[in-house]
Design an enzyme around this catalytic site. Structure first.
Site, PDB file in Angstrom:
ATOM      1  N   CYS A   1      41.354  50.288  61.717  1.00 60.54           N
ATOM      2  CA  CYS A   1      42.503  51.176  61.883  1.00 60.54           C
ATOM      3  C   CYS A   1      43.714  50.650  61.118  1.00 60.54           C
ATOM      4  O   CYS A   1      44.707  50.222  61.711  1.00 60.54           O
ATOM      5  CB  CYS A   1      42.797  51.353  63.353  1.00 60.54           C
ATOM      6  SG  CYS A   1      41.383  52.106  64.159  1.00 60.54           S
TER       7      CYS A   1
ATOM      8  N   ARG B   1      39.538  40.696  50.344  1.00 61.38           N
ATOM      9  CA  ARG B   1      40.094  40.521  49.002  1.00 61.38           C
ATOM     10  C   ARG B   1      40.709  41.799  48.419  1.00 61.38           C
ATOM     11  O   ARG B   1      41.798  41.727  47.848  1.00 61.38           O
ATOM     12  CB  ARG B   1      39.049  39.928  48.040  1.00 61.38           C
ATOM     13  CG  ARG B   1      38.565  38.528  48.462  1.00 61.38           C
ATOM     14  CD  ARG B   1      37.715  37.844  47.397  1.00 61.38           C
ATOM     15  NE  ARG B   1      38.515  37.512  46.253  1.00 61.38           N
ATOM     16  CZ  ARG B   1      38.533  38.165  45.112  1.00 61.38           C
ATOM     17  NH1 ARG B   1      37.736  39.189  44.921  1.00 61.38           N
ATOM     18  NH2 ARG B   1      39.332  37.797  44.146  1.00 61.38           N
TER      19      ARG B   1
ATOM     20  N   TYR C   1      35.212  33.518  48.894  1.00 57.15           N
ATOM     21  CA  TYR C   1      36.340  34.079  49.641  1.00 57.15           C
ATOM     22  C   TYR C   1      35.958  35.408  50.286  1.00 57.15           C
ATOM     23  O   TYR C   1      36.770  36.319  50.401  1.00 57.15           O
ATOM     24  CB  TYR C   1      37.584  34.212  48.739  1.00 57.15           C
ATOM     25  CG  TYR C   1      37.902  32.915  48.035  1.00 57.15           C
ATOM     26  CD1 TYR C   1      38.464  31.859  48.740  1.00 57.15           C
ATOM     27  CD2 TYR C   1      37.569  32.710  46.696  1.00 57.15           C
ATOM     28  CE1 TYR C   1      38.713  30.642  48.125  1.00 57.15           C
ATOM     29  CE2 TYR C   1      37.808  31.496  46.074  1.00 57.15           C
ATOM     30  CZ  TYR C   1      38.381  30.466  46.790  1.00 57.15           C
ATOM     31  OH  TYR C   1      38.625  29.255  46.179  1.00 57.15           O
TER      32      TYR C   1
END
Ligand SMILES: *Cc1c(COP(=O)(O)O)cnc(C)c1O
Length: 418
Positions: free
Chosen positions: A343, A312, A372
């Protein structure tokens, strides 16, 4: 309101110290409070007790079987948006007549699965979908119950990625074309019109967009009735927001006060599809500090949860409060980026955030991660998905085991004669 609180220095979930859980299950892990989950469901349900209604929890917010099952035992159903979510809802023991199926891209196979299960209704989003559903139901000798998802063209005033009820959105049928689509639906032999659906967006912090869109839908229901099209179910979607930071979304009882006057005279059963408001603040992500790092520009706290665990912040620039699991006195404050091991420069949980200084090995709680969170997790960078733990009073349950490396390669094959 939630059940994550300090006792002395230590952050607890209900009666359980979080550091003890971390010892047992390792980090990172998602942690949910049973008391918070049930309280939120009950508060929402009671807010609308004056009108006949059904709560179809939005499975995409948190699809863990134990959590879907919990809401099912409280009288709830599920709003699903894929065959996979339908499978989960059924496995969790949710009665098919409490399942609704939305989404702009339902496949023929998914239609077959939902018809076989005999779900309450399909929330249909286009005329091509309606025609295909009619054809599939016909082939199966069945009639598909449908609501048409209407796009009321209302601005929910939330992040553009979670706005779904504006004219330019891919969702639903434009309200100006709705009568025509309903007439098409009425002409199809294997379609039974039972309802109307809308869902205008998520993390909505004001009642006005709900009032505006429902007023438009109520008017449309009146027009449909004059055409002899009866609407039994008004499914008003989800979208009610939660306080992540300093937002002040309306309480469900305030929302009820604002919309009941529109809903009551319609004589419909109202379907609600709340997701975030039920589970958002009922879950946290527990992560361990790996390193702290100072560059000439910035201070970083590097933790063992990344954007693959909680996307999120990267995806929506969302704010999640970050709290120490052990709150020690006499620590200084520092403005840092809290970042993960992935990365990618977009891999952060918080940016330019003032936090209490932490040291490697200490635990942090990323708050309001119950919605979520795990459902959007991925295996990017070949990272096994985190465990999910549910606490009820002084007991805890591992409701999803941490993935193993073997889980990561399930189904892969190196062909012999490549
Ligand atoms: C995402 C979604 C919901 C739930 O939204 P929340 O903001 O989590 O309440 C409900 N209905 C539909 C159709 C959705 O796509």
């Amino acid at each position: 309101m939630h059940h994550f609180h300090y006792r002395g220095e230590d952050l607890y979930c209900e009666e359980v110290p979080i550091s003890a859980l971390a010892e047992e299950v390792g980090t990172p892990f998602y942690l949910y409070s049973h008391a918070t989950l049930t309280r939120h469901f009950r508060v929402f349900n009671e807010a609308f007790q004056e009108i006949p209604h059904l709560i179809c929890f939005a499975a995409k917010a948190n699809a863990n079987l134990a959590i879907l099952n919990l809401f099912s035992t409280m009288g709830g159903g599920a709003d699903v948006v894929s065959g996979g979510e339908l499978f989960r809802a059924l496995r969790a023991g949710i009665a098919p007549d409490r399942i609704v199926f939305a989404g702009v891209g339902k496949s023929r196979e998914e239609m077959v699965e939902a018809l076989k299960a005999d779900i309450l209704m399909f929330n249909v989003e286009s005329s091509q979908e309606l025609r295909l559903l009619n054809q599939v139901a016909g082939e199966m000798g069945m009639v598909a119950r449908v609501a048409l998802r209407v796009n009321p063209d209302v601005d929910p005033k939330t992040h553009p990625y979670i706005s779904t009820g504006l004219k330019q959105s891919k969702f639903g049928i434009d309200i100006s074309l709705a009568l025509e689509e309903y007439q098409l639906a009425q002409s199809l032999p294997h379609i039974a019109i039972v309802g109307i659906h809308e869902h205008i967006g998520s993390q909505i912090t004001d009642v006005t967009p709900f009032v505006d869109s429902l007023s438009r839908i109520a008017e449309l229901i009146g027009e449909l009735r004059t055409l002899g099209i009866e609407i039994r179910y008004l499914d008003m979607g989800g979208g009610l927001g939660i306080p992540y930071d300093d937002e002040t979304p309306p309480h469900p009882t305030e929302m009820a006060k604002a919309i009941n006057p529109i809903l009551k005279p319609l004589g419909c059963t109202i379907i609600f599809e709340p997701g975030r408001v039920i589970v958002g603040n009922a879950g946290i992500l527990v992560t361990k500090v790996l390193y702290t790092k100072r560059t000439p520009e910035k201070d970083f706290v590097i933790v063992d949860a990344g954007m693959n665990d909680l996307v999120r912040p990267s995806l929506y620039e969302s704010y999640h409060a970050i709290q120490p699991v052990r709150r020690l006195d006499g620590r200084g404050r520092l403005t840092v980026d809290v970042v993960g091991p992935i990365c990618e420069s977009g891999d952060f949980l918080a940016k330019n955030r003032e936090i209490t200084m932490v040291e490697p090995g200490e635990l942090l709680a990323v708050m309001s991660a119950g919605a979520y969170g795990f459902t959007m997790a991925s295996n990017y960078n070949a990272r096994p998905k985190a465990a999910e733990v549910l606490v009820k009073e002084d007991r805890h349950f591992i409701i999803r085991a941490r993935e193993s490396y073997e889980d990561l390669i399930r189904g892969e094959d190196i062909p012999d004669n490549l």
